[in-house]
Design an enzyme around this catalytic site. Structure first.
Site, mmCIF file in Angstrom:
data_model
loop_
_atom_site.group_PDB
_atom_site.id
_atom_site.type_symbol
_atom_site.label_atom_id
_atom_site.label_comp_id
_atom_site.label_asym_id
_atom_site.label_seq_id
_atom_site.Cartn_x
_atom_site.Cartn_y
_atom_site.Cartn_z
ATOM 1 N N SER A 232 58.292 134.451 -0.328
ATOM 2 C CA SER A 232 57.220 133.460 -0.368
ATOM 3 C C SER A 232 56.666 133.384 -1.779
ATOM 4 O O SER A 232 56.702 134.360 -2.536
ATOM 5 C CB SER A 232 56.120 133.794 0.627
ATOM 6 O OG SER A 232 55.416 134.923 0.210
ATOM 7 N N HIS A 246 54.178 125.724 -3.144
ATOM 8 C CA HIS A 246 54.273 126.901 -2.274
ATOM 9 C C HIS A 246 55.552 126.787 -1.459
ATOM 10 O O HIS A 246 55.932 125.702 -1.033
ATOM 11 C CB HIS A 246 53.076 126.936 -1.304
ATOM 12 C CG HIS A 246 53.323 127.790 -0.085
ATOM 13 N ND1 HIS A 246 53.499 127.254 1.176
ATOM 14 C CD2 HIS A 246 53.444 129.127 0.051
ATOM 15 C CE1 HIS A 246 53.704 128.238 2.041
ATOM 16 N NE2 HIS A 246 53.677 129.379 1.398
ATOM 17 N N ASN A 248 58.079 129.332 1.465
ATOM 18 C CA ASN A 248 58.228 130.567 2.207
ATOM 19 C C ASN A 248 59.398 130.395 3.166
ATOM 20 O O ASN A 248 59.458 129.431 3.916
ATOM 21 C CB ASN A 248 56.915 130.843 2.987
ATOM 22 C CG ASN A 248 57.067 131.939 4.024
ATOM 23 O OD1 ASN A 248 56.785 131.739 5.211
ATOM 24 N ND2 ASN A 248 57.505 133.103 3.606
ATOM 25 N N TYR A 249 60.380 131.304 3.100
ATOM 26 C CA TYR A 249 61.493 131.289 4.063
ATOM 27 C C TYR A 249 61.644 132.688 4.632
ATOM 28 O O TYR A 249 61.597 133.671 3.892
ATOM 29 C CB TYR A 249 62.779 130.762 3.398
ATOM 30 C CG TYR A 249 62.605 129.291 3.106
ATOM 31 C CD1 TYR A 249 62.716 128.353 4.131
ATOM 32 C CD2 TYR A 249 62.218 128.845 1.838
ATOM 33 C CE1 TYR A 249 62.469 127.001 3.899
ATOM 34 C CE2 TYR A 249 61.976 127.501 1.595
ATOM 35 C CZ TYR A 249 62.099 126.585 2.633
ATOM 36 O OH TYR A 249 61.834 125.260 2.412
ATOM 37 N N ARG A 250 61.772 132.760 5.953
ATOM 38 C CA ARG A 250 61.680 134.070 6.619
ATOM 39 C C ARG A 250 62.617 134.149 7.825
ATOM 40 O O ARG A 250 63.023 133.128 8.391
ATOM 41 C CB ARG A 250 60.240 134.317 7.045
ATOM 42 C CG ARG A 250 59.667 133.214 7.918
ATOM 43 C CD ARG A 250 58.150 133.264 8.025
ATOM 44 N NE ARG A 250 57.655 132.192 8.878
ATOM 45 C CZ ARG A 250 57.334 130.968 8.465
ATOM 46 N NH1 ARG A 250 57.426 130.651 7.190
ATOM 47 N NH2 ARG A 250 56.923 130.054 9.321
ATOM 48 N N GLY A 399 46.960 148.694 6.441
ATOM 49 C CA GLY A 399 47.987 149.162 5.518
ATOM 50 C C GLY A 399 48.774 148.049 4.848
ATOM 51 O O GLY A 399 49.727 148.319 4.113
ATOM 52 N N SER A 400 48.412 146.782 5.069
ATOM 53 C CA SER A 400 49.108 145.679 4.388
ATOM 54 C C SER A 400 48.963 145.804 2.876
ATOM 55 O O SER A 400 47.976 146.365 2.394
ATOM 56 C CB SER A 400 48.492 144.331 4.779
ATOM 57 O OG SER A 400 48.786 143.994 6.086
ATOM 58 N N ARG A 401 49.918 145.233 2.154
ATOM 59 C CA ARG A 401 49.771 145.218 0.690
ATOM 60 C C ARG A 401 48.961 143.973 0.312
ATOM 61 O O ARG A 401 49.495 142.882 0.079
ATOM 62 C CB ARG A 401 51.129 145.215 0.001
ATOM 63 C CG ARG A 401 50.975 145.410 -1.499
ATOM 64 C CD ARG A 401 52.295 145.635 -2.194
ATOM 65 N NE ARG A 401 52.066 146.149 -3.537
ATOM 66 C CZ ARG A 401 52.003 145.377 -4.618
ATOM 67 N NH1 ARG A 401 52.162 144.070 -4.531
ATOM 68 N NH2 ARG A 401 51.782 145.930 -5.801
#
Lengths: 441, 441
Positions: A232, A246, A248-250, A399-401
């Site tokens: 992303s 922007h 984002n590919y997931r 705990g996410s970055r």
């Protein structure tokens, strides 16, 4: 004129993805986006891998070429840079296109190690593991997102002259990511391109939440092994005549109790200009449309509408930008064809955006135009913090970055009380479009 | 030294609110804030009512004085201004205190029309209606919030030299509000002081959501007549050595099926400095503590903790600022005593904040300090858009007056990727406090 810019012919996809898609796409209407903001407990900077710049591969033969590296790459890049200095933005876009074609061919070759050399960092998954299971979708997708990151970062470095800071981080529970950020460059105020590859166990509830259609998945003792990965990016340029982009590919994979694998893809690319430029809007949307049309005639119209619906700042009654495409939960007609579509989209990012950057690189602007950009940046922040599901999910996940999730925020933003552009101004023209989304192609 | 600043003795409250409070305050622990962001469909600017400046009332006798207006007020104000030019910030704070005392005495007089003349705008409710029901809590609270707005706005105008833009807006379904905003002043980057007074019918579900303890209220045919009102304010100064302040005091009334009225108060005042100044922190908290202690010894310690819990940016692991007090759902020991407590709090805003503003008015600052302020402003935006329940409720309510809800956002903010102050710096000292809230008194 802008039509000549697009020629990212995904030829392999063209020949393999022609089966009729019978999926009823309207079922995908409930918008959902995830930026894969999974946790990390450790992060450190890594040195950029020696490698070619994005356009340097244009000089190679179409088949059998290994990624250039080291001194040879620098020489080749310098030669191409010399040519680029005299090329206009359309020629540059054509070259970007050729790069994408070459990368596509390369996937067929499957030489993992050679491909990895071009990445911004060693991939999250160990290369020996990637080689062992190189035919599996999770490997093919990880290679695609790493390539997309590398291609886009190098294209941006080339135009800016700056260098991305590359942070590699690990996720305690499994996996990690690579965040590339360039801040306060010559052209870009803030440019972030993030990859994450995470795996572990999901609860049934979390698995349900990850699918836009909320499909119930049955786990063993309530737990579902999963892997999720994506690329992303948000790019905020300094010049108000260069739009923010922007994408984002997931990809998600979840294993059910009986061992069957559920998988789906999601993604999109959208543009947020500060001022309307019809030629840019046509170029951007048409490039996306042509990429979509190769896979299904309904993809572009449906995913364009979905994008306008998703990037909607409800409390302002306006969209975040002029849209593009957005889709989620794509699990048909086959994994191969869905992947080919996502690959086409990912390879369209550079030819969608870079020609617009080059075109406006030297546009002059006034203080008032810069102010309007800052007000629009404020709206961007409002959307991302109030509505974006990926951001919300990430911020709520312990705990996410956080820095990778919030790298989408601009370097600077502004909120003026009761700001409303005067009638007949170009600012008012922009607002009108945001309040009433248009068809651009 | 700062202890001498506080002398907002709420004498009436002192003599009337001494009954022992038996309410178990720990039951109030679930945080909930509402900025009363109800809808408006129409808004227009109004001229400031002629009236005295905030400190001008200090020269009056303590009882029986009508609010000064017109030329007399200007003369009185000029005389006081002359004195103020030679007074330090502690003396000024003492005068602000005397204003509060005078205003308090005045409430006992109940001369609605005379009191209204001092407001920033005519009140939302027609003065004839206010006069008819002047003993009712909704009237007393509306007068208090209008007075609080006027006192605070005038105090800020005095120090800034600028003028508030006063917007009066109507809510289609009943009621309206008065938003006072000063933007890009000499001292204040953005200062907003908002009053809203709204009424109508609530659904049972909405009524339940409005109470932090989620108490079920039974309506007639599912509908509950309600009125809600409050004053809320956020002040963002330009100088990074002057902290941001926020306060909000509000009152709800809901009528159940059998005609009984449920009512409750909520509110708080909190400080968000860019740099730690222990003397300021002590002054701010101690001023609040003394106001609270007059009503119940547990108010300050409980509401201080509640404030730290409420203004917590979970994804950053840090509080928004150094806190203050925060409470909600206060419906004991009696309506009279709860109101007296809220009145003490509202009258503490000026003596809490203005001495700090005066103290740092001419502090010099570097570009680096301004940058750090902008990064902290970014965190302020994150809290307000991601967590603040009042903002979230407001943005989700169709027809809300968005500009009044989002006037709390700073004029400018900044997001730097991976920003972390170096160890041993004053920026790191600030972060340390935000990560580990301290007791200041």
């Amino acid at each position: 004129m802008a039509t000549i810019v697009f020629c990212t012919a995904n030829r392999t996809a063209q020949t393999t993805a022609r089966r009729c898609l019978t999926t009823h796409l309207t079922g995908l209407a409930s918008a959902r986006e995830s930026h894969l903001p999974f946790s990390s407990t450790h992060s450190h900077s890594v040195t950029l891998l020696p490698g070619t710049r994005w356009f340097s591969r244009a000089g190679r033969t179409r088949r059998g070429a290994l990624a250039l590296s080291g001194a040879a790459a620098v020489t080749a890049a310098a030669a191409v840079a010399g040519f680029l200095a005299n090329a206009n933005h359309f020629q540059r876009a054509e070259m970007a296109t050729r790069v994408s074609q070459a990368a596509e061919e390369e996937e067929q070759e499957g030489d993992i190690l050679a491909r990895c050399r071009r990445f911004m960092s060693p991939p999250v998954t160990d290369t020996s593991v990637l080689q062992q299971r190189k035919m599996e979708m999770r490997t093919r997708m990880e290679m695609l997102i790493m390539e997309t990151q590398a291609d886009f970062c190098r294209a941006l470095q080339e135009v800016d002259g700056g260098t991305f800071k590359v942070d590699r981080w690990d996720r305690k529970e499994g996996g990690g990511g690579i965040s590339c950020v360039m801040q306060d460059g010559k052209v870009f105020e803030k440019a972030g391109v993030n990859v994450s590859v995470v795996f572990g166990n999901l609860t049934e509830e979390a698995a349900k939440q990850m699918r836009s259609r909320g499909k119930v998945l049955k786990g063993k003792d309530g737990k579902l092994p999963f892997c999720a990965m994506g690329v992303s990016s948000v790019i905020h340029p300094k010049n108000p005549h260069i739009p923010t982009v922007h994408f984002n590919y997931r990809y998600f994979e979840v294993e059910e109790e009986d061992g069957t694998k559920q998988w789906w893809f999601g993604g999109g690319t959208d543009l947020t200009p500060v001022y309307i430029n019809k030629e840019d809007a046509f170029h951007f949307h048409n490039t996306l449309k042509e990429a979509c049309d190769k896979h299904h005639p309904q993809y572009y119209p449906d995913f364009k509408k979905w994008c306008d619906r998703y990037f909607y700042i409800r409390h302002r009654g306006e969209t975040r930008g002029i849209g593009g495409i957005f889709f989620d939960d794509l699990d048909s007609p086959s994994q191969e064809e869905a992947f080919n579509f996502v690959k086409s989209c990912a390879r369209t990012v550079v030819p969608c955006y870079l020609p617009i950057v080059y075109k406006h690189l030297n546009d002059s602007f006034t203080d008032e135009e810069k102010d309007w950009q800052q007000v629009r940046r404020g709206r961007y922040v409002e959307f991302n913090l109030v509505y974006d599901r990926g951001v919300k999910f990430g911020l709520a996940t312990p705990g996410s970055r956080i820095e990778s999730i919030l790298m989408s925020l601009p370097l600077t933003a502004r909120w003026e009380y009761m700001h409303e552009p005067a009638k007949g101004t170009i600012e008012a023209e922009m607002l009108e479009v945001l309040r009433n989304p248009k068809d651009w192609v």
